[in-house]
Design an enzyme around this catalytic site. Structure first.
Site, mmCIF file in Angstrom:
data_model
loop_
_atom_site.group_PDB
_atom_site.id
_atom_site.type_symbol
_atom_site.label_atom_id
_atom_site.label_comp_id
_atom_site.label_asym_id
_atom_site.label_seq_id
_atom_site.Cartn_x
_atom_site.Cartn_y
_atom_site.Cartn_z
ATOM 1 N N ARG A 150 0.884 -1.282 0.140
ATOM 2 C CA ARG A 150 0.091 0.134 0.070
ATOM 3 C C ARG A 150 0.835 1.227 -0.002
ATOM 4 O O ARG A 150 2.011 1.302 0.182
ATOM 5 C CB ARG A 150 -0.918 -0.028 1.250
ATOM 6 C CG ARG A 150 -0.022 0.112 2.498
ATOM 7 C CD ARG A 150 -0.955 0.038 3.738
ATOM 8 N NE ARG A 150 -1.409 -1.088 4.322
ATOM 9 C CZ ARG A 150 -2.354 -1.227 5.252
ATOM 10 N NH1 ARG A 150 -2.601 -0.434 6.139
ATOM 11 N NH2 ARG A 150 -2.316 -2.643 5.632
ATOM 12 N N ASP A 207 0.174 5.244 1.584
ATOM 13 C CA ASP A 207 -0.793 6.112 2.367
ATOM 14 C C ASP A 207 -1.353 7.220 1.822
ATOM 15 O O ASP A 207 -0.860 7.824 0.636
ATOM 16 C CB ASP A 207 0.137 6.537 3.764
ATOM 17 C CG ASP A 207 0.352 5.566 4.549
ATOM 18 O OD1 ASP A 207 -0.431 4.547 4.887
ATOM 19 O OD2 ASP A 207 1.722 5.455 4.882
ATOM 20 N N TYR A 254 12.081 4.242 -2.709
ATOM 21 C CA TYR A 254 11.184 5.293 -2.515
ATOM 22 C C TYR A 254 11.934 6.615 -2.551
ATOM 23 O O TYR A 254 13.266 6.501 -2.291
ATOM 24 C CB TYR A 254 10.809 5.234 -0.969
ATOM 25 C CG TYR A 254 9.457 4.410 -0.798
ATOM 26 C CD1 TYR A 254 8.130 4.763 -0.790
ATOM 27 C CD2 TYR A 254 9.619 3.152 -0.509
ATOM 28 C CE1 TYR A 254 7.129 4.072 -0.514
ATOM 29 C CE2 TYR A 254 8.483 2.356 -0.273
ATOM 30 C CZ TYR A 254 7.090 2.735 -0.106
ATOM 31 O OH TYR A 254 6.047 1.990 -0.028
ATOM 32 N N ARG A 291 8.717 7.665 6.041
ATOM 33 C CA ARG A 291 8.706 8.910 6.709
ATOM 34 C C ARG A 291 8.922 9.250 7.962
ATOM 35 O O ARG A 291 9.365 10.220 8.453
ATOM 36 C CB ARG A 291 6.773 9.142 6.604
ATOM 37 C CG ARG A 291 6.437 9.470 4.977
ATOM 38 C CD ARG A 291 4.741 9.298 4.986
ATOM 39 N NE ARG A 291 4.190 10.093 5.631
ATOM 40 C CZ ARG A 291 2.939 10.010 5.985
ATOM 41 N NH1 ARG A 291 2.207 9.052 5.397
ATOM 42 N NH2 ARG A 291 2.231 10.840 6.824
#
Lengths: 246, 246
Positions: free
Chosen positions: B50, B52, B110, B199
């Protein structure tokens, strides 16, 4: 006191710069903030010109009068704290009482960004997507015919109240950024631009790039002074008011 | 037939990738399109993982089964014609029947984009705005301590069902683009990332950049295996799932 402010905005969510009844516009958001700062008393702002729905600005300029015991930074921060975060006041400076953000404009620069690479949904509101091949050399040649002082009636909306369609494009440039991003930027520096003028020029330049027109056909289209001779208006999302010079 | 698709999306308008009742998500938009293509019969899609709410993806991957007499390009174009234009299917390829978009992942990359220059409202959903100075050299040092195989429990949401918090970050790099754009990009290539992991790492790296932590404090934070030791979760808009490798 008269002030001049520099405004950056993402035009995606707005019905254009200019105030309209019941519509969300850049001008109305900033005037609402200034009214609050001015203790509920209306403040009119006067921009260098309007931009249409979906068009962005890096350095839009607007003046307003305000008589408050506030520094320019306090005014700037005050407005920024009250407007939505897709509008940003870069700075506020004091100007002479007879300065006018529209009448004193010496030149404006617009840029139009075209993505020739694969569609990127993350940039959908910020570039014009173009999926076919374009003859960039022929487009560059066509842009040179636009430079100089011409009657641009073929490239704008005819307005019954207007009889002067003569403007000067000081420089029209095609910038390639093919290596990094497969994008081209069409840049137009001119003394004044009329409604839809940049987007109508871009639409016609795309027709040149597609081979529907030759670069020198621009000369005939300018001479015709007839909107029907130019091609369709390019979409707004690729257009940015980049600079206003005084 | 099993297919693997590459998905690009602007996460700004979505409650994240994963389907949730009554929420607008990337998965639900694509499944809705595939159901239409499949004549009203539900098609489940299985992504690499997933993302966010507000997080973007350049190359998210998802597999699905479909038995239609269609080429991969027809499937791709069919889905693209039915989904909103802030999601885009880059390609669809056939894969083996036992291929799984999540279980077969070898590595993911990422990136996290931070704007250290002036706030730009046009990029508000696409970069993390940071208004203070950062010690980039110290941040780069801290990133080196993250490389390798570690228990990342301090950097993720603790989950009662999970007992394995060990992951490998193959490479963590700070890329500067100060000259052109005053932006830095933090890039993380790893074998797997847990919820909020990137994050939370970025939030902690920002604390290093601000001088609240020294680079070597990362070692202690990893050892603590305690979320309270790391700093706050960085905002989603700067984060992009850049690549999924099989």
């Amino acid at each position: 006191m008269r002030y001049l402010m520099t405004i950056v905005y993402d035009g995606s969510g707005y019905k254009g710069y200019q105030k309209q009844p019941k519509e969300k516009t850049i001008q109305s958001e900033i005037e609402k903030a200034l009214k609050t700062i001015n203790g509920g008393k209306k403040v009119d702002i006067h921009a260098s010109g309007r931009t249409d729905a979906g068009v962005h600005a890096y350095n839009q300029k607007a003046h307003f009068d305000l008589n408050k015991n506030m520094t320019v930074d306090q005014i700037r921060n005050g407005i920024n704290s009250l407007i939505p975060d897709d509008i940003y006041i870069k700075n506020v400076v004091e100007v002479d009482d007879d300065f006018h953000a529209r009448f004193n404009v010496k030149a404006k620069e617009y840029i139009y960004i075209i993505n020739l690479g694969e569609y990127n949904p993350i940039e959908k509101n910020y570039v014009c997507q173009y999926n076919d091949k374009l003859d960039l050399v022929e487009m560059e040649r066509a842009m040179k015919y636009l430079e100089g002082t011409h009657n641009f009636k073929s490239f704008t909306k005819t307005d019954e109240d207007r009889d002067d369609y003569v403007r000067t494009i000081v420089q029209a440039t095609l910038i390639r950024d093919m290596k990094n991003s497969n994008k081209i930027i069409l840049s137009f520096l001119g003394t004044g631009f009329m409604r839809y003028m940049v987007r109508n020029i871009v639409g016609t330049l795309l027709a040149v790039g597609e081979g529907k027109l030759k670069s020198e056909d621009i000369i005939e289209i300018l001479k015709a002074e007839d909107r029907k001779r130019a091609f369709k208006t390019a979409s707004p999302e690729g257009l940015y008011l980049k600079d206003v010079l005084y």
